[in-house]
Design an enzyme around this catalytic site. Sequence first.
Site, short mmCIF file in Angstrom:
data_model
loop_
_atom_site.label_atom_id
_atom_site.label_comp_id
_atom_site.label_asym_id
_atom_site.label_seq_id
_atom_site.Cartn_x
_atom_site.Cartn_y
_atom_site.Cartn_z
N GLY A 54 25.24 -31.34 -7.38
CA GLY A 54 24.99 -31.63 -5.96
C GLY A 54 24.57 -33.07 -5.83
N HIS A 55 25.39 -33.85 -5.16
CA HIS A 55 25.05 -35.26 -4.94
C HIS A 55 24.61 -35.42 -3.50
CE1 HIS A 55 28.07 -36.56 -8.24
NE2 HIS A 55 26.88 -36.34 -8.73
N THR A 56 23.43 -35.94 -3.31
CA THR A 56 23.00 -36.24 -1.95
C THR A 56 23.18 -37.73 -1.74
OG1 THR A 56 21.36 -34.52 -2.20
CG2 THR A 56 21.09 -35.97 -0.32
N THR A 110 22.31 -22.22 -11.79
CA THR A 110 22.44 -22.43 -10.35
C THR A 110 23.06 -21.20 -9.68
OG1 THR A 110 24.62 -23.44 -10.61
CG2 THR A 110 22.72 -24.93 -10.65
N GLN A 168 25.85 -33.27 -14.02
CA GLN A 168 24.74 -32.86 -14.88
C GLN A 168 24.31 -34.03 -15.79
OE1 GLN A 168 27.59 -30.33 -14.90
NE2 GLN A 168 26.65 -29.80 -12.97
N ARG A 172 15.66 -25.58 -5.41
CA ARG A 172 14.53 -25.27 -6.29
C ARG A 172 13.69 -26.52 -6.56
NH1 ARG A 172 17.41 -22.81 -11.49
NH2 ARG A 172 18.94 -24.38 -10.93
N PRO A 173 12.35 -26.37 -6.63
CA PRO A 173 11.54 -27.53 -7.01
C PRO A 173 11.88 -27.94 -8.43
CG PRO A 173 10.15 -25.56 -6.74
CD PRO A 173 11.56 -25.16 -6.40
N ARG A 174 12.03 -29.25 -8.65
CA ARG A 174 12.33 -29.70 -10.01
C ARG A 174 11.04 -29.89 -10.80
NH1 ARG A 174 16.24 -34.10 -7.42
NH2 ARG A 174 18.04 -32.77 -7.04
N ILE A 186 15.97 -48.34 -5.88
CA ILE A 186 14.60 -48.28 -5.38
C ILE A 186 14.54 -47.58 -4.02
CG2 ILE A 186 13.55 -50.22 -6.64
CD1 ILE A 186 15.11 -51.89 -4.49
P1 IMP Z 1 24.65 -23.65 -14.64
O1 IMP Z 1 25.32 -24.97 -14.83
O2 IMP Z 1 24.61 -23.19 -13.21
O3 IMP Z 1 25.16 -22.60 -15.58
O4 IMP Z 1 23.09 -23.85 -15.04
C1 IMP Z 1 22.69 -24.13 -16.37
C2 IMP Z 1 21.53 -25.11 -16.39
O5 IMP Z 1 21.97 -26.38 -15.94
C3 IMP Z 1 20.37 -24.73 -15.47
O6 IMP Z 1 19.16 -25.17 -16.06
C4 IMP Z 1 20.64 -25.54 -14.22
O7 IMP Z 1 19.47 -25.78 -13.46
C5 IMP Z 1 21.19 -26.80 -14.83
N1 IMP Z 1 22.08 -27.54 -13.92
C6 IMP Z 1 23.35 -27.25 -13.62
N2 IMP Z 1 23.87 -28.17 -12.79
C7 IMP Z 1 22.90 -29.07 -12.58
C8 IMP Z 1 22.83 -30.29 -11.82
O8 IMP Z 1 23.79 -30.75 -11.19
N3 IMP Z 1 21.65 -30.94 -11.86
C9 IMP Z 1 20.58 -30.50 -12.58
N4 IMP Z 1 20.60 -29.39 -13.30
C10 IMP Z 1 21.75 -28.67 -13.30
#
Ligand code: IMP
Length: 433
Positions: A42-44, A132, A227, A306-308, A417
């Site tokens: 997800g790119h914002t 996700t 990712q 979700r909170p990171r 920044i």
């Molecule tokens: P999945 O890719 O949905 O199978 O999730 C596997 C893991 O990768 C989980 O810990 C997700 O939170 C993480 N994850 C998947 N896509 C992203 C992303 O775009 N950003 C951050 N974490 C991600």
Amino acid sequence: MRPRAVAVVGVQWGDEGKGKVVDLLSAAADVIVRFQGGNNAGHTLVVDGQRFVLHLVPAGALHAGKTCVIGNGVVIDPAVLLEEITDLRRRGHLQGDDALKVSTQAHLILPYHRLLDRAREARGGPGRLGTTGRGIGPAYEDKMARRGIRVADLMDEATFRERLAYNLDEKGPYVRAALGEEMPSLAALLDQFGGYRERLRPYVINTSRFVDAALTSGRAVLFEGAQGTMLDIDHGTYPYVTSSSTVAGGAAAGAGIAPARIAAVMGISKAYTTRVGEGPFPTELADEVGEKLRHDGEEFGATTGRPRRCGWFDAVIDAEAARLNGLTALAVTKLDVLSGLARIRLCVGYTAGGAPLADLPATPRAWSQVQPVYEEMDGWTGDISKARRLDDLPAAARRYLDRLAELVGVPLALVSIGAGRDETIMLRDPFAG
Ligand code: IMP
């Protein structure tokens, strides 16, 4: 010679701000290619005050006259892709016949992939990864097991029906017995996906040849990773990873071009570290500093909300990512979020049982024994989002950046920044060589 193919990859656990950097670099690119992952990303992006959240279409879509490519390595949920296309077109983007190309060889995410993903996660226990829930893992499982359904299969009604029926038969008993769920019916899926077929068809081509031809004719191609390196299926913190090759090497296989084509690799790192979902995170902060980073950095997932989890910058993983990806340039994002901290820590090494670790741990248990070794630096105060040159930054912020880049061993090319396009200090354009 000026690099014609540049890859941009995340060096941490995703969410490094790749979207913003890809958007900026896209100005100098002709073609922007996604090569792995799916709508787990997800790119914002904030462009001219307007907010865009992209999950599948490359972040280059916000520049006119570019071609966005969804490569063979991506897994596509057609409903999500079509919705994104519709929204972008409505808002004046992705205009023209060449604005988007989708690979015949990309695999589809079907509703049963989401069902499997969510049902497995709901079972909890050690198998819970905090995914996700978008069906990414199960779709890649089917790809590797050679029972997946590709975009080209969807385009051919008879093939699609045959492969779908096979998959429903094959998964039905498991889904019922092990997960207590029911598979969607063949008729319902044929109906739903029949509706997607003709809407997707205009975009579907052999993208491997398209990208290759673009490079041969001297066009600039940007490969947009999703990712991050620590979520890579092989090199990440397995099993707490995603199901694709997120490293730069994945760009060649996932886009269908020769590895030697990729001349430059820019790694994107936050000035601190975050991760969503389960898994190791040595520098995680459970205190008010972690809370400040989450609050000031708006660290909530663009895909799931979700909170990171937040923590200090970890040079061990960033340096490992530099090695794995062959980084030629480093972009540091969200430096502004650290403003206001009196002291800032950087993790410069790991120990376990009192002894320094030469290598990254290979199992979750070994990861849980890691103790970060910190170096501490002075922080800075005030709003730094107006800085446009390194010299505009407080001296302490410059020292922090210098030390960070030194630890990672890669020259700094960009500092972000703030979320806006202009809230950037551009030091070196990777397309300029
Ligand atoms: P999945 O890719 O949905 O199978 O999730 C596997 C893991 O990768 C989980 O810990 C997700 O939170 C993480 N994850 C998947 N896509 C992203 C992303 O775009 N950003 C951050 N974490 C991600």
